[in-house]
Design an enzyme around this catalytic site. Structure first.
Site, PDB file in Angstrom:
ATOM      1  N   HIS A   1      -0.077 -15.176   9.058  1.00  0.00           N
ATOM      2  CA  HIS A   1       0.473 -14.124   8.198  1.00  0.00           C
ATOM      3  C   HIS A   1       1.821 -13.683   8.781  1.00  0.00           C
ATOM      4  O   HIS A   1       2.295 -14.219   9.780  1.00  0.00           O
ATOM      5  CB  HIS A   1      -0.498 -12.941   8.090  1.00  0.00           C
ATOM      6  CG  HIS A   1      -0.432 -12.214   6.785  1.00  0.00           C
ATOM      7  ND1 HIS A   1       0.658 -11.455   6.407  1.00  0.00           N
ATOM      8  CD2 HIS A   1      -1.315 -12.135   5.752  1.00  0.00           C
ATOM      9  CE1 HIS A   1       0.448 -10.936   5.214  1.00  0.00           C
ATOM     10  NE2 HIS A   1      -0.745 -11.340   4.785  1.00  0.00           N
TER      11      HIS A   1
ATOM     12  N   ASP B   1      -7.392 -12.444  -2.129  1.00  0.00           N
ATOM     13  CA  ASP B   1      -7.727 -13.557  -3.016  1.00  0.00           C
ATOM     14  C   ASP B   1      -8.262 -14.723  -2.209  1.00  0.00           C
ATOM     15  O   ASP B   1      -7.653 -15.118  -1.208  1.00  0.00           O
ATOM     16  CB  ASP B   1      -6.482 -14.021  -3.777  1.00  0.00           C
ATOM     17  CG  ASP B   1      -6.023 -13.025  -4.817  1.00  0.00           C
ATOM     18  OD1 ASP B   1      -6.604 -13.030  -5.919  1.00  0.00           O
ATOM     19  OD2 ASP B   1      -5.091 -12.250  -4.541  1.00  0.00           O
TER      20      ASP B   1
ATOM     21  N   HIS C   1       0.821  -1.214   0.000  1.00  0.00           N
ATOM     22  CA  HIS C   1       0.000   0.000   0.000  1.00  0.00           C
ATOM     23  C   HIS C   1       0.856   1.265   0.000  1.00  0.00           C
ATOM     24  O   HIS C   1       0.414   2.337   0.412  1.00  0.00           O
ATOM     25  CB  HIS C   1      -0.954  -0.002   1.199  1.00  0.00           C
ATOM     26  CG  HIS C   1      -2.058  -1.007   1.060  1.00  0.00           C
ATOM     27  ND1 HIS C   1      -3.304  -0.694   0.571  1.00  0.00           N
ATOM     28  CD2 HIS C   1      -2.079  -2.337   1.314  1.00  0.00           C
ATOM     29  CE1 HIS C   1      -4.059  -1.785   0.547  1.00  0.00           C
ATOM     30  NE2 HIS C   1      -3.336  -2.792   1.006  1.00  0.00           N
TER      31      HIS C   1
END
Length: 383
Positions: A104, A341, A17
């Site tokens: 993650h 996704d 980002h």
């Protein structure tokens, strides 16, 4: 590290980002004709928002060539490639300021660096792979131009839905599978948005991904890749064997979890008398009657098709509420709003192809340098 390769070196930059992502390619031979359009084709295959099967993040991923080319010809100097991020939503990830996402990189990045990107996955996001795909397009252009190398990857499984060759006992359909690998094309792969070239299986895969997305969950899968017309003699034993470099490249892709080449894990179930690839006389020397080795023997390419498979886990960022702990150890519920996704494998196809091209290009330059130096010594001896 953010650099891959020895002589064909690729350094990627940027966060998911941030302002932009991209790469610097160093070591590309001068005189290669390549256009922005060639690079863009591969980036378009990777970009988000292609279909209902991918993240809805709307990015055009338009590449800008900053340096290293004039009039669409490489100069031999570093090639700078940049793609601007246009659809950032940093506020979608505010929950991760308090809670590390399960499976993650949020927690491990803090453990390593003492800080992490405030939104998305930062460097661990799939946005980082834009630079890889752009660099891979350059490598592949050289390989196809000079050696007619062909690289085709495709989705071979989603969850427990597999292409037929994965359902059969290894060896029972080896001949037909080798024929398939020799002829499958990107056009066939891209004819379906799942990027599976087996139509009936692709329909089931698509439904599986759609159902998983509707449930705000995610699912994994595998990508199989074949590299054709690979020059013989590539690979650097003992520690940089060709399959080791390919494994390094593939397991550096976000969400990858396993790698196998040739017969892979299923080969462990075979007898050596069946698994061995007998030699026969071909038009230009010895060739293998079978190819359970996957085109690599002793860590060196033998001229046969190289084929391998990469496993990708279910994406870690999901919309389902998850019971977990905050950074301070307090139990709570995390529900991430960010776009993601439901399954990465349809978009991972171009990334796998790119990393394969980068590895083969790098190994080719190393082998060429060895051969040129050896030839120079021979000339000295003659004189």
């Amino acid at each position: 590290m953010s650099t891959f390769g020895t002589m064909f070196r690729v350094t990627t930059f940027g966060e998911s980002h941030g302002l932009s992502v991209g790469c610097i390619v160093d070591g590309c031979p001068p005189g290669l004709c390549i256009t922005k359009g060639i690079i863009q084709i591969q980036l378009n295959r990777r970009r988000p928002g292609q279909s209902d099967l991918t993240t809805p993040r709307d990015e055009k991923d338009a590449v800008t060539i900053l340096s290293g080319l004039e009039n669409d010809v490489t100069l031999g100097s570093p090639i700078g490639l940049q793609v601007m991020n246009e659809d950032q939503r940093q506020h979608d990830y505010s929950e991760t300021d308090s809670y590390p996402r399960p499976s993650h990189s949020d927690l491990t990045y803090i453990l390593k660096y003492g800080i992490k990107s405030s939104s998305g996955g930062g460097r661990s996001s799939a946005r980082e792979t834009i630079g890889r795909v752009a660099a891979g397009a350059i490598a592949e252009t050289y390989l196809s131009t000079v050696h007619n190398v062909e690289i085709v990857a495709f989705v071979s499984s989603v969850g427990n839905i597999r292409m037929s060759f994965l359902e059969n006992t290894i060896g029972s359909t080896e001949s037909s599978y080798m024929d398939f690998l020799s002829h499958v094309t990107r056009k066939q792969v891209d004819s379906d948005e799942c990027r599976c070239p087996e139509a009936e299986v692709a329909k089931k895969m698509k439904q599986k991904i759609i159902d998983t997305k509707s449930a705000k969950d995610s699912i994994g899968g595998t990508v199989t890749c074949v590299i054709r017309n690979v020059p013989k003699g590539l690979g650097e034993p003992c520690f940089d064997k060709l399959e080791a470099k390919l494994a390094h490249a593939m397991l550096s892709i976000p969400a990858s979890k396993a790698f196998e080449v040739g017969s892979g894990f299923r080969g462990t179930e075979m007898l050596g008398s069946v698994h061995n690839d007998p030699f026969i006389q071909g038009k230009n020397g010895l060739v293998s009657a079978t190819n359970f080795s996957g085109g690599i023997q002793g860590g060196i390419s033998n001229g046969e098709n190289i084929y391998f498979r990469v496993a990708f886990k279910p994406p870690a960022t999901i919309g389902l509420p998850q019971v977990t702990c905050s950074y301070t150890g307090v139990e709570g519920i995390l529900a991430v709003r960010g776009r993601h996704d439901p399954c990465v494998v349809p978009r991972a196809v171009s990334i796998v192809e790119a990393m394969a091209a980068i590895v083969i290009m790098d190994q080719l330059l190393i082998q060429n340098s060895r051969q040129q130096c050896s030839a120079a010594l021979a000339n000295v001896k003659k004189n």
